[in-house]
Design a protein around this motif. Structure first.
Motif, PDB file in Angstrom:
ATOM      1  N   UNK A  12       0.824  -1.221   0.000  1.00 50.30           N
ATOM      2  CA  UNK A  12       0.000   0.000   0.000  1.00 50.30           C
ATOM      3  C   UNK A  12       0.848   1.257   0.000  1.00 50.30           C
ATOM      4  N   UNK A  13       2.173   1.098   0.089  1.00 52.96           N
ATOM      5  CA  UNK A  13       3.092   2.240   0.094  1.00 52.96           C
ATOM      6  C   UNK A  13       3.924   2.253  -1.185  1.00 52.96           C
ATOM      7  N   UNK A  14       4.354   3.418  -1.645  1.00 51.01           N
ATOM      8  CA  UNK A  14       5.332   3.464  -2.732  1.00 51.01           C
ATOM      9  C   UNK A  14       6.596   2.729  -2.302  1.00 51.01           C
ATOM     10  N   UNK A  15       7.372   2.268  -3.270  1.00 49.06           N
ATOM     11  CA  UNK A  15       8.501   1.401  -2.956  1.00 49.06           C
ATOM     12  C   UNK A  15       9.494   2.067  -2.008  1.00 49.06           C
ATOM     13  N   UNK A  20      11.900   1.950   3.274  1.00 48.23           N
ATOM     14  CA  UNK A  20      12.247   2.729   4.447  1.00 48.23           C
ATOM     15  C   UNK A  20      11.544   2.227   5.703  1.00 48.23           C
ATOM     16  N   UNK A  21      10.277   1.847   5.565  1.00 49.03           N
ATOM     17  CA  UNK A  21       9.526   1.322   6.715  1.00 49.03           C
ATOM     18  C   UNK A  21      10.166   0.044   7.234  1.00 49.03           C
ATOM     19  N   UNK A  22      10.539  -0.841   6.322  1.00 49.61           N
ATOM     20  CA  UNK A  22      11.166  -2.104   6.720  1.00 49.61           C
ATOM     21  C   UNK A  22      12.482  -1.838   7.449  1.00 49.61           C
ATOM     22  N   UNK A 245      -8.372 -16.377   0.692  1.00 46.53           N
ATOM     23  CA  UNK A 245      -8.366 -17.547   1.571  1.00 46.53           C
ATOM     24  C   UNK A 245      -8.468 -17.114   3.041  1.00 46.53           C
ATOM     25  N   UNK A 246      -9.374 -16.164   3.254  1.00 48.89           N
ATOM     26  CA  UNK A 246      -9.709 -15.680   4.595  1.00 48.89           C
ATOM     27  C   UNK A 246      -8.505 -15.079   5.310  1.00 48.89           C
ATOM     28  N   UNK A 247      -7.621 -14.419   4.565  1.00 48.57           N
ATOM     29  CA  UNK A 247      -6.543 -13.670   5.206  1.00 48.57           C
ATOM     30  C   UNK A 247      -7.143 -12.580   6.076  1.00 48.57           C
ATOM     31  N   UNK A 248      -6.774 -12.572   7.343  1.00 47.47           N
ATOM     32  CA  UNK A 248      -7.330 -11.605   8.273  1.00 47.47           C
ATOM     33  C   UNK A 248      -6.669 -10.237   8.104  1.00 47.47           C
ATOM     34  N   UNK A 249      -7.471  -9.203   8.319  1.00 43.56           N
ATOM     35  CA  UNK A 249      -6.936  -7.834   8.280  1.00 43.56           C
ATOM     36  C   UNK A 249      -6.182  -7.589   9.587  1.00 43.56           C
ATOM     37  N   UNK A 250      -4.893  -7.405   9.489  1.00 44.52           N
ATOM     38  CA  UNK A 250      -4.062  -7.215  10.681  1.00 44.52           C
ATOM     39  C   UNK A 250      -3.231  -5.945  10.526  1.00 44.52           C
ATOM     40  N   UNK A 251      -2.648  -5.500  11.633  1.00 45.17           N
ATOM     41  CA  UNK A 251      -1.694  -4.401  11.602  1.00 45.17           C
ATOM     42  C   UNK A 251      -0.367  -4.983  11.121  1.00 45.17           C
ATOM     43  N   UNK A 252      -0.014  -4.704   9.863  1.00 47.83           N
ATOM     44  CA  UNK A 252       1.141  -5.364   9.250  1.00 47.83           C
ATOM     45  C   UNK A 252       2.428  -5.107  10.033  1.00 47.83           C
ATOM     46  N   UNK A 253       2.694  -3.862  10.374  1.00 47.14           N
ATOM     47  CA  UNK A 253       3.934  -3.541  11.086  1.00 47.14           C
ATOM     48  C   UNK A 253       3.986  -4.249  12.437  1.00 47.14           C
TER      49      UNK A 253
END
Length: 277
Positions: A12-15, A20-22, A245-253
């Motif tokens: 969801x972020x530009x590359x 940078x987030x990672x 396949x029912x991937x839950x919405x989670x806080x990715x970070x």
């Protein structure tokens, strides 16, 4: 075992922001993939230029590249023209992968098409052999991921492809097996073929869930990998494809850090035990 983070978690972020987030989360290694961050057609047409931009980002954020996922699920399509287009694109992406400096490429073995699993699986074999041929004169590792909706989402089909395509290895994402209720002993025959690993928490019927709600036994996974001699990367890979396949919405970070810390603690214990011996 080096712990990395897959950039797909931040599609969801530009590359630049994703990389940078990672880095700010404390990772020193990263998996990249085609899609939101890498336009496959553009990378194939101008490989050096596209690779130079990405290498610059990785250098700026002090990240080592551990894998490049080239997602081409139609390499086994029933339509020969569609098949050829996908395979031609893969071949034209090899110079990009080399310029980028990835140690390996992860691919899909192809999905199940309308004519059914068996026909789709049969077409995957020559496609995988052709992709292996495309990197024959390089040091690139080619591994496929047994993912949901693919011809190899069950261990026995993955083994069949490994036997049919010598030189092919495996990118293991055990969440796909956990989601199907496939147990440890069924996965065990695959472990000697593993060249790369993706990790996120999952549960039966849920391809992704929060770390503390998952049923994937990380201790067993790392114990088994370590016992078979695996010393490659462990890429934490939460994803934004919520609902697949029912991937839950989670806080990715948040979930990425929780899972990374759990994996790191197990890895460190295994390495200390090895040294003590």
């Amino acid at each position: 075992m080096l712990i990395a983070c897959h950039a797909w978690g931040f599609n969801n972020l530009p590359v630049e922001q994703a990389v940078g987030t990672i880095a700010r989360l404390g990772f020193r290694a990263i998996d990249l993939g085609t899609g939101a961050h890498i336009d496959a057609a553009r990378a194939a047409n101008t490989p050096e230029a596209e690779a130079t931009v990405l290498r610059g980002l990785l250098t700026r954020f002090n990240l080592a590249l551990t894998d490049l996922y080239v997602m081409l699920p139609h390499v086994n399509a029933p339509d020969p023209a569609q098949r050829e287009a996908a395979l031609d694109l893969f071949e034209r992406l090899v110079p990009f992968a080399l310029a980028l400096g990835t140690p390996g490429i992860t691919i899909s073995p192809g999905i199940v098409h309308k004519d059914g699993h068996d026909h789709s699986l049969a077409r995957s074999v020559p496609a995988l052999l052709r992709m292996l041929d495309a990197v024959e004169d390089t040091d690139l590792r080619i591994s496929f991921e047994p993912h949901m909706d693919s011809v190899a989402q069950r261990p026995q089909d993955a083994l069949l492809l490994l036997e049919a395509a010598p030189g092919l290895s495996l990118t293991l994402d055990p969440a796909h097996f956990t989601c199907q209720g496939i147990v440890r002993r069924e996965v065990a025959p695959l472990l000697e073929h593993v060249a790369h690993v993706h990790i996120r928490q999952a549960a039966r019927g849920q391809l992704q869930t929060a770390h503390d709600r998952g049923t994937l036994n990380l201790n067993d996974l790392l114990e088994d990998l370590h016992a078979t001699g695996y010393r490659g990367a462990l890429a934490i890979e939460y994803m934004t494809t919520f609902g697949w396949h029912n991937m839950q919405r989670v806080n990715i970070s948040q979930e990425t850090v929780r899972t990374r810390d759990a994996v790191r603690a197990i890895r460190d214990r295994l390495e200390k035990r090895t040294v003590a011996r």
